[in-house]
Design a protein around this motif. Structure first.
Motif, PDB file in Angstrom:
ATOM      1  N   ALA A  80       0.334  -7.243   3.786  1.00 15.57           N
ATOM      2  CA  ALA A  80       1.784  -7.123   3.599  1.00 15.57           C
ATOM      3  C   ALA A  80       2.147  -6.884   2.143  1.00 15.57           C
ATOM      4  N   CYS A  81       3.147  -6.053   1.921  1.00 16.21           N
ATOM      5  CA  CYS A  81       3.649  -5.796   0.571  1.00 16.21           C
ATOM      6  C   CYS A  81       4.560  -6.924   0.139  1.00 16.21           C
ATOM      7  N   PRO A  82       4.706  -7.195  -1.170  1.00 15.01           N
ATOM      8  CA  PRO A  82       4.041  -6.495  -2.275  1.00 15.01           C
ATOM      9  C   PRO A  82       2.548  -6.801  -2.332  1.00 15.01           C
ATOM     10  N   ALA A  83       1.774  -5.777  -2.716  1.00 15.83           N
ATOM     11  CA  ALA A  83       0.324  -5.932  -2.744  1.00 15.83           C
ATOM     12  C   ALA A  83      -0.278  -5.119  -3.880  1.00 15.83           C
ATOM     13  N   GLY A  84      -1.273  -5.714  -4.543  1.00 15.32           N
ATOM     14  CA  GLY A  84      -2.008  -5.034  -5.609  1.00 15.32           C
ATOM     15  C   GLY A  84      -3.505  -5.186  -5.374  1.00 15.32           C
ATOM     16  N   PHE A  85      -4.290  -4.992  -6.397  1.00 19.88           N
ATOM     17  CA  PHE A  85      -5.739  -5.075  -6.262  1.00 19.88           C
ATOM     18  C   PHE A  85      -6.192  -6.430  -5.711  1.00 19.88           C
ATOM     19  N   ALA A  86      -5.553  -7.494  -6.190  1.00 20.52           N
ATOM     20  CA  ALA A  86      -5.988  -8.835  -5.777  1.00 20.52           C
ATOM     21  C   ALA A  86      -5.868  -8.986  -4.263  1.00 20.52           C
ATOM     22  N   ILE A 100     -20.891  -3.133   2.783  1.00 19.67           N
ATOM     23  CA  ILE A 100     -19.969  -2.116   3.298  1.00 19.67           C
ATOM     24  C   ILE A 100     -18.652  -2.785   3.706  1.00 19.67           C
ATOM     25  N   ALA A 101     -17.535  -2.281   3.154  1.00 24.53           N
ATOM     26  CA  ALA A 101     -16.240  -2.881   3.490  1.00 24.53           C
ATOM     27  C   ALA A 101     -15.172  -1.803   3.661  1.00 24.53           C
ATOM     28  N   ILE A 102     -14.194  -2.111   4.493  1.00 27.15           N
ATOM     29  CA  ILE A 102     -13.054  -1.214   4.687  1.00 27.15           C
ATOM     30  C   ILE A 102     -11.835  -1.792   3.982  1.00 27.15           C
ATOM     31  N   VAL A 103     -11.141  -0.922   3.246  1.00 30.29           N
ATOM     32  CA  VAL A 103      -9.933  -1.330   2.526  1.00 30.29           C
ATOM     33  C   VAL A 103      -8.787  -1.446   3.535  1.00 30.29           C
ATOM     34  N   PRO A 104      -8.037  -2.549   3.533  1.00 29.74           N
ATOM     35  CA  PRO A 104      -6.933  -2.671   4.486  1.00 29.74           C
ATOM     36  C   PRO A 104      -5.793  -1.728   4.137  1.00 29.74           C
ATOM     37  N   GLY A 105      -5.081  -1.290   5.161  1.00 33.06           N
ATOM     38  CA  GLY A 105      -3.841  -0.566   4.924  1.00 33.06           C
ATOM     39  C   GLY A 105      -2.755  -1.544   4.524  1.00 33.06           C
ATOM     40  N   LEU A 106      -1.573  -1.019   4.213  1.00 33.18           N
ATOM     41  CA  LEU A 106      -0.442  -1.876   3.847  1.00 33.18           C
ATOM     42  C   LEU A 106       0.648  -1.795   4.899  1.00 33.18           C
ATOM     43  N   SER A 107       1.392  -2.894   5.037  1.00 30.35           N
ATOM     44  CA  SER A 107       2.581  -2.877   5.888  1.00 30.35           C
ATOM     45  C   SER A 107       3.758  -3.410   5.095  1.00 30.35           C
ATOM     46  N   ILE A 108       4.922  -3.037   5.554  1.00 27.10           N
ATOM     47  CA  ILE A 108       6.147  -3.514   4.928  1.00 27.10           C
ATOM     48  C   ILE A 108       7.198  -3.576   6.018  1.00 27.10           C
ATOM     49  N   GLU A 109       8.218  -4.404   5.830  1.00 26.99           N
ATOM     50  CA  GLU A 109       9.288  -4.446   6.816  1.00 26.99           C
ATOM     51  C   GLU A 109      10.611  -4.280   6.093  1.00 26.99           C
ATOM     52  N   VAL A 110      11.390  -3.310   6.529  1.00 24.50           N
ATOM     53  CA  VAL A 110      12.703  -3.070   5.934  1.00 24.50           C
ATOM     54  C   VAL A 110      13.744  -3.118   7.052  1.00 24.50           C
ATOM     55  N   ASP A 111      14.690  -4.040   6.932  1.00 23.13           N
ATOM     56  CA  ASP A 111      15.740  -4.206   7.942  1.00 23.13           C
ATOM     57  C   ASP A 111      15.167  -4.304   9.358  1.00 23.13           C
ATOM     58  N   TRP A 147       6.370   7.670   0.380  1.00 22.83           N
ATOM     59  CA  TRP A 147       7.067   7.482  -0.894  1.00 22.83           C
ATOM     60  C   TRP A 147       6.892   6.029  -1.278  1.00 22.83           C
ATOM     61  N   VAL A 148       6.355   5.825  -2.484  1.00 21.34           N
ATOM     62  CA  VAL A 148       5.858   4.504  -2.857  1.00 21.34           C
ATOM     63  C   VAL A 148       6.426   4.072  -4.209  1.00 21.34           C
ATOM     64  N   SER A 149       6.840   2.820  -4.280  1.00 23.34           N
ATOM     65  CA  SER A 149       7.255   2.250  -5.572  1.00 23.34           C
ATOM     66  C   SER A 149       6.253   1.195  -6.004  1.00 23.34           C
ATOM     67  N   VAL A 150       5.809   1.287  -7.251  1.00 24.90           N
ATOM     68  CA  VAL A 150       4.871   0.306  -7.799  1.00 24.90           C
ATOM     69  C   VAL A 150       5.515  -0.367  -9.007  1.00 24.90           C
ATOM     70  N   GLN A 151       5.469  -1.695  -9.019  1.00 21.82           N
ATOM     71  CA  GLN A 151       5.960  -2.444 -10.181  1.00 21.82           C
ATOM     72  C   GLN A 151       4.881  -3.406 -10.636  1.00 21.82           C
ATOM     73  N   PHE A 158       7.618   0.975   0.206  1.00 24.41           N
ATOM     74  CA  PHE A 158       7.202   2.330   0.576  1.00 24.41           C
ATOM     75  C   PHE A 158       7.867   2.747   1.869  1.00 24.41           C
ATOM     76  N   SER A 159       7.852   4.045   2.119  1.00 26.83           N
ATOM     77  CA  SER A 159       8.594   4.606   3.246  1.00 26.83           C
ATOM     78  C   SER A 159       7.894   5.890   3.697  1.00 26.83           C
ATOM     79  N   SER A 160       7.732   6.019   5.021  1.00 28.74           N
ATOM     80  CA  SER A 160       7.067   7.200   5.589  1.00 28.74           C
ATOM     81  C   SER A 160       8.078   8.261   5.985  1.00 28.74           C
ATOM     82  N   SER A 161       7.655   9.513   5.942  1.00 33.40           N
ATOM     83  CA  SER A 161       8.472  10.633   6.408  1.00 33.40           C
ATOM     84  C   SER A 161       7.565  11.583   7.191  1.00 33.40           C
TER      85      SER A 161
END
Lengths: 301, 301
Positions: A80-86, A100-111, A147-151, A158-161
């Motif tokens: 879940a976002c916010p997420a960084g390297f850690a 051997i490892a797989i990098v997780p995807g990210l999720s976010i919830e907006v409204d 579209w991704v915002s990093v701080q 982030f938001s998909s189109s």
């Protein structure tokens, strides 16, 4: 650092690279073996046959992309976002511990509505490393653009189109397809593309503007061969319009050169400046993750 | 008045009606013989075989719809807006003078981009006759929905929206299709439809909101069987959002009952009141055109 093998295992393609100490690509391979082409239970065998010779006794292999989805090698639950390297490193899905490892995807919830990415998170962090940035707004064009915002080094929004997919649907299956000459002409007619972007930016919305691809052809007001470029401009213009950008904004654009060139053209029409990063962003991202892992391991000793 | 036969000859279907003095339907027939099913040069033969028995020595037959397009019986050039009964009757494309004519479609140009309709103009004028209105804003939902403004009996503005087609593309050919159970479930899940409309009205735009149909399914936050209704709400909601309506606005809605019911629900969510007219609008429109012809003929005597 352990010898590092990076894999970008997507829906339709599989790329791999042997990476050096500083993240440089020593050797690269790609195959049309996306996860849709691999039968359940066969991922280990496919990996062994295509990349087994690169794995030494002390190698580490990090995999990003759809290989971590339900239909992939091993499901890597979304982080879940916010997420960084850690967050990414603690949530790696290990196929072979330490190997051997797989990098997780990210999720976010907006409204109340979830959004997801798999693979793009690695490209984002890689691009930031390459550009030595820790805050930015980024766009990754594609079938489902992100579209991704990093701080401060963490993805906060982030938001998909569904831009690429809707373009393909309209291009191949809609009434507009009848006006478009075969074989599939390219999207490189600059003036027609810009006309489409302009139409999207000033129009009511894609459901309406898309119809103009038909009427302009009907009244012979556009060259038939230019229609795919015009349609491409309509769809990419619509995507950009949704983002609420202002002239003077700066974006990092990550992806294949041809598609990025279209986005760069369209973004410049709204006065947005662009820094471009190619697909090496994935390797940079996986290398940075490996470094984070190593640092954490050193701390835990 | 001459005995009147009205035909609504569209892309995929053909409907005909014998109409009485006051425009009432005396007899009706429909066939799956849209213009796409008729070979060039065969229109007269198809007409004769399906409706020849209805044509008496003094009958008049008026035809609206795609029969007047390039792929139809006889091309009826578009009539430019603003246009009312007078313009339509002078621009009729006569197949057999005084006996069989095709009603021209309408064209309009907004900011250098043309828009067109064929068949809807007849429904619009028919609906206004039935409702005794001479100014209104109307919507005709469908594959390519039309939003129409009429002032003092003339169509002054209109705009197409590829709503029905985009719904079908997303429903059948996109990644969203994978989450939607077969056989094609209906669009009658009210709460899911309203949720989709709400999402469209408050969201960034369809390219983004459409992706929510995938993620809501992925996270099991919506019942799979309700997804087509949710998607339908997203697309219809997007169409409505483009129109810049305000609460308290009134619209005339013309079309088939099931589709109109969806639009009525969605429009009520934005506070717009709706008057509904069914497909009899076509017969009323053709009857009114015949009356206009008769009046003009009487004047010219």
């Amino acid at each position: 650092m352990q010898p590092l093998l990076g894999l970008d295992w997507g829906t339709t393609s599989l790329r791999g690279a042997r990476l050096g100490e500083r993240g440089q690509v020593l050797e690269e391979r790609s195959f049309p073996r996306g996860i849709l082409s691999v039968a359940p239970g066969q991922f280990a065998a496919v990996f062994e046959s295509l990349f087994g010779d690169w794995m030494t006794a002390d190698s580490l292999c990090l995999i990003s992309g759809m290989a971590g989805s339900q239909q992939g090698w091993l499901q890597a639950p979304y982080c879940a976002c916010p997420a960084g390297f850690a967050e990414l490193t603690t949530k790696l899905a290990w196929i072979a511990p330490g190997r051997i490892a797989i990098v997780p995807g990210l999720s976010i919830e907006v409204d109340g509505v979830p959004d997801v990415m798999r693979g793009e998170e690695t490209q984002v962090f890689g691009a930031l490393k390459l550009l030595a940035l820790d805050s930015a707004r980024l766009v990754l064009p594609g079938t489902h653009s992100k579209w991704v915002s990093v701080q401060n080094g963490r993805i906060t929004q982030f938001s998909s189109s569904m831009t690429g997919e809707v373009y393909a649907l309209l291009r191949q299956h809609s009434i507009l397809a009848r006006s478009m000459v075969e074989p599939e002409s390219d999207r490189n007619n600059g003036p027609a593309f810009e006309r489409g972007v302009h139409q999207a930016l000033t129009g009511k919305g894609l459901l309406h503007t898309a119809f103009s691809a038909r009427t302009l052809a009907l009244f012979e007001r556009i060259d038939q061969a230019a229609l795919p470029s015009y349609l491409s401009g309509l769809v990419i213009g619509e995507e950009i319009k949704m983002q609420g950008l202002s002239a003077g904004d700066a974006l990092v654009l990550i992806g294949a050169p041809l598609l990025c060139a279209l986005y760069k053209t369209a973004l410049q029409l709204v006065g947005v400046s662009v820094t471009q990063v190619g697909n090496q962003a994935t390797w940079a991202g996986l290398h940075a993750l490996a470094q984070t892992l190593q640092t954490q391991a050193a701390k835990n000793k």
